[in-house]
Write a protein that holds these residues in place. Structure first.
Motif, PDB file in Angstrom:
ATOM      1  N   ASP A 178      13.540 -41.771  20.599  1.00 58.25           N
ATOM      2  CA  ASP A 178      12.479 -41.833  19.729  1.00 58.25           C
ATOM      3  C   ASP A 178      11.213 -41.381  19.860  1.00 58.25           C
ATOM      4  OD1 ASP A 178      13.767 -45.257  19.866  1.00 58.25           O
ATOM      5  OD2 ASP A 178      14.496 -43.915  18.728  1.00 58.25           O
ATOM      6  N   LYS A 179      10.607 -40.904  18.709  1.00 61.84           N
ATOM      7  CA  LYS A 179       9.477 -40.164  18.720  1.00 61.84           C
ATOM      8  C   LYS A 179       8.691 -40.261  17.438  1.00 61.84           C
ATOM      9  CE  LYS A 179      10.488 -35.618  18.461  1.00 61.84           C
ATOM     10  NZ  LYS A 179      10.476 -34.144  18.812  1.00 61.84           N
ATOM     11  N   VAL A 180       7.267 -40.455  17.562  1.00 64.63           N
ATOM     12  CA  VAL A 180       6.582 -40.634  16.401  1.00 64.63           C
ATOM     13  C   VAL A 180       5.380 -39.412  16.599  1.00 64.63           C
ATOM     14  CG1 VAL A 180       4.917 -42.130  15.243  1.00 64.63           C
ATOM     15  CG2 VAL A 180       6.742 -43.072  16.051  1.00 64.63           C
TER      16      VAL A 180
ATOM     17  N   GLN B  23       2.000 -37.430  15.065  1.00 66.05           N
ATOM     18  CA  GLN B  23       0.826 -37.440  13.961  1.00 66.05           C
ATOM     19  C   GLN B  23       0.136 -35.973  13.966  1.00 66.05           C
ATOM     20  OE1 GLN B  23      -0.723 -41.683  15.350  1.00 66.05           O
ATOM     21  NE2 GLN B  23      -1.794 -41.094  13.617  1.00 66.05           N
TER      22      GLN B  23
ATOM     23  N   CYS C 113       2.076 -38.490   9.586  1.00 67.86           N
ATOM     24  CA  CYS C 113       2.891 -39.209  10.386  1.00 67.86           C
ATOM     25  C   CYS C 113       4.462 -38.737  10.021  1.00 67.86           C
ATOM     26  CB  CYS C 113       2.526 -40.826  10.610  1.00 67.86           C
ATOM     27  SG  CYS C 113       3.628 -41.534  11.799  1.00 67.86           S
ATOM     28  N   SER C 114       5.157 -38.353  11.029  1.00 70.28           N
ATOM     29  CA  SER C 114       6.516 -38.158  10.884  1.00 70.28           C
ATOM     30  C   SER C 114       7.148 -39.046  12.159  1.00 70.28           C
ATOM     31  CB  SER C 114       6.816 -36.507  11.134  1.00 70.28           C
ATOM     32  OG  SER C 114       6.354 -35.900  12.478  1.00 70.28           O
ATOM     33  N   TYR C 115       8.495 -39.182  11.935  1.00 71.43           N
ATOM     34  CA  TYR C 115       9.264 -39.930  12.799  1.00 71.43           C
ATOM     35  C   TYR C 115      10.595 -39.538  13.102  1.00 71.43           C
ATOM     36  CZ  TYR C 115      10.690 -42.803   9.012  1.00 71.43           C
ATOM     37  OH  TYR C 115      10.938 -43.247   7.920  1.00 71.43           O
TER      38      TYR C 115
ATOM     39  N   VAL D 200      13.385 -41.964  14.652  1.00 66.05           N
ATOM     40  CA  VAL D 200      13.292 -43.257  15.374  1.00 66.05           C
ATOM     41  C   VAL D 200      14.782 -43.889  14.838  1.00 66.05           C
ATOM     42  CG1 VAL D 200      12.488 -45.673  15.696  1.00 66.05           C
ATOM     43  CG2 VAL D 200      10.924 -43.666  15.568  1.00 66.05           C
TER      44      VAL D 200
ATOM     45  N   LEU E 291       6.894 -49.213   9.290  1.00 64.57           N
ATOM     46  CA  LEU E 291       5.857 -48.016   9.803  1.00 64.57           C
ATOM     47  C   LEU E 291       4.528 -48.626   9.410  1.00 64.57           C
ATOM     48  CD1 LEU E 291       6.033 -44.178   9.581  1.00 64.57           C
ATOM     49  CD2 LEU E 291       3.889 -45.456   8.844  1.00 64.57           C
TER      50      LEU E 291
ATOM     51  N   CYS F  51      -0.471 -44.375  14.310  1.00 63.31           N
ATOM     52  CA  CYS F  51       0.802 -44.479  13.186  1.00 63.31           C
ATOM     53  C   CYS F  51       1.771 -44.932  14.420  1.00 63.31           C
ATOM     54  CB  CYS F  51       1.297 -43.314  12.708  1.00 63.31           C
ATOM     55  SG  CYS F  51       3.036 -43.516  11.867  1.00 63.31           S
TER      56      CYS F  51
ATOM     57  N   VAL G 293       5.951 -47.030  14.526  1.00 67.49           N
ATOM     58  CA  VAL G 293       7.141 -47.645  13.985  1.00 67.49           C
ATOM     59  C   VAL G 293       7.743 -48.550  14.615  1.00 67.49           C
ATOM     60  CG1 VAL G 293       9.717 -46.403  13.400  1.00 67.49           C
ATOM     61  CG2 VAL G 293       7.424 -45.021  13.176  1.00 67.49           C
TER      62      VAL G 293
ATOM     63  N   GLY H 102       2.345 -42.966  17.705  1.00 65.66           N
ATOM     64  CA  GLY H 102       2.086 -41.633  17.782  1.00 65.66           C
ATOM     65  C   GLY H 102       0.857 -41.360  18.583  1.00 65.66           C
TER      66      GLY H 102
END
Lengths: 111, 111
Positions: free
Chosen positions: A2-4, A6, A23-25, A27, A33, A89, A91, A102
């Protein structure tokens, strides 16, 4: 894993400018979010987003989620020096209270 | 208002000392969390607890342990402090799978 993520990591603007934080994710079992603002103290809650395309708004701050493209943006219009902070950010995953954060975006608003 | 308090804002300890960080919440929340926050790395989860006497490892539990004997109190223990544990430690609580409420943080320096 899992990764968040920014972006940008830091930003300097002048009062009155409009800023967009990203903010991209990636997960598994996405639930929600969340956006937090952190000054020199505890992070304070701003928004929680669970549905795509529905804008949440609070004063000059607004946020929207795109669950297809896996990202969210936080907009701040007519920035003020009091908006200077780290914006986090996070998740949340289904069936757990855990949040994945993030790195944060440090925003500095100059007079 | 939800209140999460942490026992110290600033703490300086020597390498090898046993360190206790205390966190208390006053809203009868089920979930409690310990994070550390380092520049460029965001918040990383150390341990969390969904109930009294219950604990689960987060992403970076090595070198730490926790204790939750009462619902309102969640303690983080550094059995033998090391310099790489110098960091900001944040405690949080949440009622369910929802937003988390943070304490003011403890800035720990290990020399």
């Amino acid at each position: 894993e899992d990764k968040v993520v920014q972006s940008p990591l830091s930003l300097v603007v002048h009062e009155g400018d409009t800023v967009t934080l990203n903010c991209s994710y990636e997960v598994t079992n996405f639930r929600s979010l969340l956006w937090y603002k952190q000054e020199k103290k505890a992070p304070t809650f701003l928004f929680m987003l669970t549905s795509s395309g529905i804008e949440k708004k609070s004063g000059r701050l607004s946020s929207i989620l795109d669950k297809k493209e896996l990202f969210s943006i936080l907009n701040i219009t007519a920035t003020q020096t009091g908006d200077s902070a780290v914006y986090l950010c996070a998740v949340g995953k289904s069936n757990t209270g855990k949040l994945i954060f993030g790195q944060g975006t440090t925003l500095q608003v100059k007079p | 208002d939800v209140k999460v308090t942490q026992s110290s804002r600033y703490l300086v300890k020597r390498t090898g000392e046993k360190v206790f960080l205390e966190c208390v919440q006053d809203m009868d929340h089920e979930n409690m969390f310990w994070y550390r926050q380092d520049p460029g790395l965001g918040l990383r989860l150390i341990y969390f607890s969904y109930d009294v006497k219950m604990k689960e490892k987060g992403d970076i539990p090595e070198g730490y342990s926790v204790s939750r004997e009462k619902k309102e109190r969640f303690s983080l223990i550094l059995e033998s402090a090391s310099t790489n544990q110098t960091s900001m430690y944040l405690c949080a609580s949440s009622p369910t799978v929802s937003e988390q409420y943070f304490g003011p943080g403890t800035r720990l320096t290990v020399t």
